[in-house]
Design an enzyme around this catalytic site. Sequence first.
Site, PDB file in Angstrom:
ATOM      1  N   ARG A 110      -8.592  -0.372   6.902  1.00  0.00           N
ATOM      2  CA  ARG A 110      -7.749  -0.860   7.999  1.00  0.00           C
ATOM      3  C   ARG A 110      -8.231  -0.248   9.309  1.00  0.00           C
ATOM      4  NH1 ARG A 110      -2.506  -2.612   5.634  1.00  0.00           N
ATOM      5  NH2 ARG A 110      -3.263  -3.368   3.614  1.00  0.00           N
TER       6      ARG A 110
ATOM      7  N   GLU B 151      -7.043   0.755  11.926  1.00  0.00           N
ATOM      8  CA  GLU B 151      -5.800   1.150  12.601  1.00  0.00           C
ATOM      9  C   GLU B 151      -6.111   1.791  13.951  1.00  0.00           C
ATOM     10  OE1 GLU B 151      -2.894   0.537  11.424  1.00  0.00           O
ATOM     11  OE2 GLU B 151      -3.063   0.413   9.238  1.00  0.00           O
TER      12      GLU B 151
ATOM     13  N   ARG C  26       0.827   9.011   8.986  1.00  0.00           N
ATOM     14  CA  ARG C  26       0.746   8.265   7.722  1.00  0.00           C
ATOM     15  C   ARG C  26      -0.231   7.092   7.697  1.00  0.00           C
ATOM     16  NH1 ARG C  26       6.248   4.799   7.056  1.00  0.00           N
ATOM     17  NH2 ARG C  26       6.190   3.694   9.008  1.00  0.00           N
ATOM     18  N   HIS C  27      -1.066   7.002   8.735  1.00  0.00           N
ATOM     19  CA  HIS C  27      -2.061   5.932   8.759  1.00  0.00           C
ATOM     20  C   HIS C  27      -3.487   6.469   8.648  1.00  0.00           C
ATOM     21  CE1 HIS C  27       1.314   3.608  10.456  1.00  0.00           C
ATOM     22  NE2 HIS C  27       0.736   2.630   9.774  1.00  0.00           N
TER      23      HIS C  27
ATOM     24  N   GLU D 106       7.767   4.227   3.703  1.00  0.00           N
ATOM     25  CA  GLU D 106       7.251   3.126   2.870  1.00  0.00           C
ATOM     26  C   GLU D 106       6.019   3.563   2.080  1.00  0.00           C
ATOM     27  OE1 GLU D 106       5.829  -0.335   5.153  1.00  0.00           O
ATOM     28  OE2 GLU D 106       4.348  -0.461   3.543  1.00  0.00           O
TER      29      GLU D 106
ATOM     30  N   SER E 165       4.419  -2.400  -0.464  1.00  0.00           N
ATOM     31  CA  SER E 165       5.039  -3.679  -0.152  1.00  0.00           C
ATOM     32  C   SER E 165       4.595  -4.670  -1.216  1.00  0.00           C
ATOM     33  CB  SER E 165       4.699  -4.142   1.263  1.00  0.00           C
ATOM     34  OG  SER E 165       3.366  -4.496   1.332  1.00  0.00           O
TER      35      SER E 165
ATOM     36  N   ARG F 182      -0.276   8.048   0.344  1.00  0.00           N
ATOM     37  CA  ARG F 182       1.129   8.135   0.768  1.00  0.00           C
ATOM     38  C   ARG F 182       2.017   8.605  -0.372  1.00  0.00           C
ATOM     39  NH1 ARG F 182       3.012   3.384   4.853  1.00  0.00           N
ATOM     40  NH2 ARG F 182       1.299   3.665   6.305  1.00  0.00           N
TER      41      ARG F 182
HETATM   42  O1  4AD Z   1       2.029  -3.105   3.339  1.00  0.00           O
HETATM   43  P1  4AD Z   1       0.572  -3.359   3.100  1.00  0.00           P
HETATM   44  O2  4AD Z   1      -0.252  -3.675   4.261  1.00  0.00           O
HETATM   45  O3  4AD Z   1       0.532  -4.522   2.008  1.00  0.00           O
HETATM   46  C1  4AD Z   1      -0.594  -5.076   1.471  1.00  0.00           C
HETATM   47  O4  4AD Z   1      -1.709  -4.685   1.600  1.00  0.00           O
HETATM   48  C2  4AD Z   1      -0.270  -6.217   0.554  1.00  0.00           C
HETATM   49  N1  4AD Z   1      -1.498  -6.930   0.234  1.00  0.00           N
HETATM   50  C3  4AD Z   1       0.375  -5.686  -0.681  1.00  0.00           C
HETATM   51  C4  4AD Z   1       0.886  -6.732  -1.588  1.00  0.00           C
HETATM   52  O5  4AD Z   1       0.456  -6.823  -2.707  1.00  0.00           O
HETATM   53  N2  4AD Z   1       1.822  -7.502  -1.108  1.00  0.00           N
HETATM   54  O6  4AD Z   1      -0.032  -2.118   2.337  1.00  0.00           O
HETATM   55  C5  4AD Z   1       0.475  -1.679   1.114  1.00  0.00           C
HETATM   56  C6  4AD Z   1       0.660  -0.167   1.116  1.00  0.00           C
HETATM   57  C7  4AD Z   1       1.669   0.341   2.143  1.00  0.00           C
HETATM   58  O7  4AD Z   1       2.969   0.291   1.657  1.00  0.00           O
HETATM   59  C8  4AD Z   1       1.202   1.773   2.315  1.00  0.00           C
HETATM   60  O8  4AD Z   1       1.635   2.607   1.258  1.00  0.00           O
HETATM   61  C9  4AD Z   1      -0.288   1.639   2.217  1.00  0.00           C
HETATM   62  O9  4AD Z   1      -0.554   0.460   1.491  1.00  0.00           O
HETATM   63  N3  4AD Z   1      -0.896   1.553   3.552  1.00  0.00           N
HETATM   64  C10 4AD Z   1      -1.555   2.560   4.136  1.00  0.00           C
HETATM   65  N4  4AD Z   1      -1.806   3.822   3.742  1.00  0.00           N
HETATM   66  C11 4AD Z   1      -2.531   4.602   4.560  1.00  0.00           C
HETATM   67  N5  4AD Z   1      -3.001   4.191   5.762  1.00  0.00           N
HETATM   68  C12 4AD Z   1      -2.774   2.937   6.191  1.00  0.00           C
HETATM   69  N6  4AD Z   1      -3.283   2.544   7.356  1.00  0.00           N
HETATM   70  C13 4AD Z   1      -2.014   2.058   5.374  1.00  0.00           C
HETATM   71  N7  4AD Z   1      -1.625   0.772   5.500  1.00  0.00           N
HETATM   72  C14 4AD Z   1      -0.946   0.493   4.373  1.00  0.00           C
END
Ligand code: 4AD
Length: 463
Positions: free
Chosen positions: A235, A237, A243-244, A386, A389, A437
């Site tokens: 990502r 970001e 937490r990112h 979170e 998701s 996380r």
């Molecule tokens: O909520 P996210 O973006 O969902 C998906 O990727 C969907 N494809 C999932 C699905 O099957 N519907 O990311 C899922 C999880 C988040 O809840 C978080 O725990 C983690 O990935 N996450 C990160 N962890 C660390 N750094 C980041 N930048 C994150 N972005 C998401």
Amino acid sequence: WRELTHVSNLVEEIVGSEVSIRGRVHKRLAKKMFVTLRASGGGFTVQCVVEEARVGANMVKFVKQLSLESVVEVIGVVSSPPKPITGTTQQVEILVTKMYCLSKASPDSPLVVEDASRSEADIEKLEKDGQPAPRVLQDTRLNNRVLDLRTPANQAIFSIQDQVEIAFREFLHSKGFRGIHTPKLMAGSSEGGSAVFKLDYKGKPACLAQSPQLHKQMAICGDMRGVFEVGPVFRAEDSFTHRHLCEFVGLDVEMEIRNHYSEIMDLVGDLFPFIFRKIEERCPKELEAVRKQYPFQSLKFLPETLRLTFAQGIQMLKEAGVEVDPLGDLNTESERKLGQLVLEKYKTEFYMLHRYPSAVRPFYTMPCEDDPNYSNSFDVFIRGEEIMSGAQRIHDPQLLEKRASECGIDVKTISTYIDAFRYGVPPHGGFGVGLERVVMLLCALDNIRKTSLFPRDSHRLAP
Ligand code: 4AD
């Protein structure tokens, strides 16, 4: 050549035996010639006594010039100390007969492992006693991660992380899921938005996978029924938060559903308590080691995982004086607040929130049949943050194409994904979890960088 005995096996029962051990010079008390040796793999330490009468003057001179963190091998006799030893994990000591240096550490180390291992309470106590107790800053730790990883807490964190992954696989295998690996080089973005790393793929525009989302669904189109993946997620970001990360380990699941998206939540509701129990059973020493440096309370969770609707959640917030747009999303602050309210009312720090507004979910999320403003989706929280998701997915290719364009995604770049649905696919859904996380929140740590071996964030691409 001799068999090496690991420092953790130096116990009272083998007093009198001669052993060979390996470790790093952790500490040296020059006057009495005590050297504390720290073994790799868990922070075990033992005191080694270097007496001139036994080893000779040259060996004493040699030991005196050894720098901290040098890797040494010691031959000596296991002995019961005259009085109990403090500051080492092992209660026996080694009367050294020989010591060899295998790898010399530079004496000007930017990070002293003993300093990096102290808890805040230890630091305050030393400060009160007027002794030097430097605080090691996060950037110093991360810039010198190989030194930082040597602390007992860090050794434990990565064992816990390993066990979370093992338990995740174990549970899903027991339910008939198959592990898969999806490509990380993609023609288009899988989650939309700007957080995508773009690259050149032999002259064609491409990107790093923001999740295994599209291909795990395509595995279901390929009749794989129930799949999971443990793999890297990228990502781009911009946000520099606690937490990112720009690269993390995703734990992903995708499965056919029979009737209702609650089947996915049933799985999550069993999977995570299974993981939590396995960690308690298999990692008591590791949890203790993390606690020693970063004190925390065990996670409170119910045998049956609590589920609230998004509407119930925002109602609880409203009653507590926090207004949230019923068709919007929760921000970090409102998530935390809701976490507190849930803990007070339901006595759990692990729960799910479902039926999220469609507007805040990715394009592939199935809208609710009774009200398309809401969706068959959910988030899962640990200690008010979170970790996951998930959702049922749209499996009608026309609707999928329409939703992708509405969300600003160039459908040409995901045409093979949309085409996959044209040949029939059962209703399905799944979820994605961030491994770092989970471990961060399980141990109530304050920063995700503590649970990433070599973190990548918006400022950091090395080491
Ligand atoms: O909520 P996210 O973006 O969902 C998906 O990727 C969907 N494809 C999932 C699905 O099957 N519907 O990311 C899922 C999880 C988040 O809840 C978080 O725990 C983690 O990935 N996450 C990160 N962890 C660390 N750094 C980041 N930048 C994150 N972005 C998401």
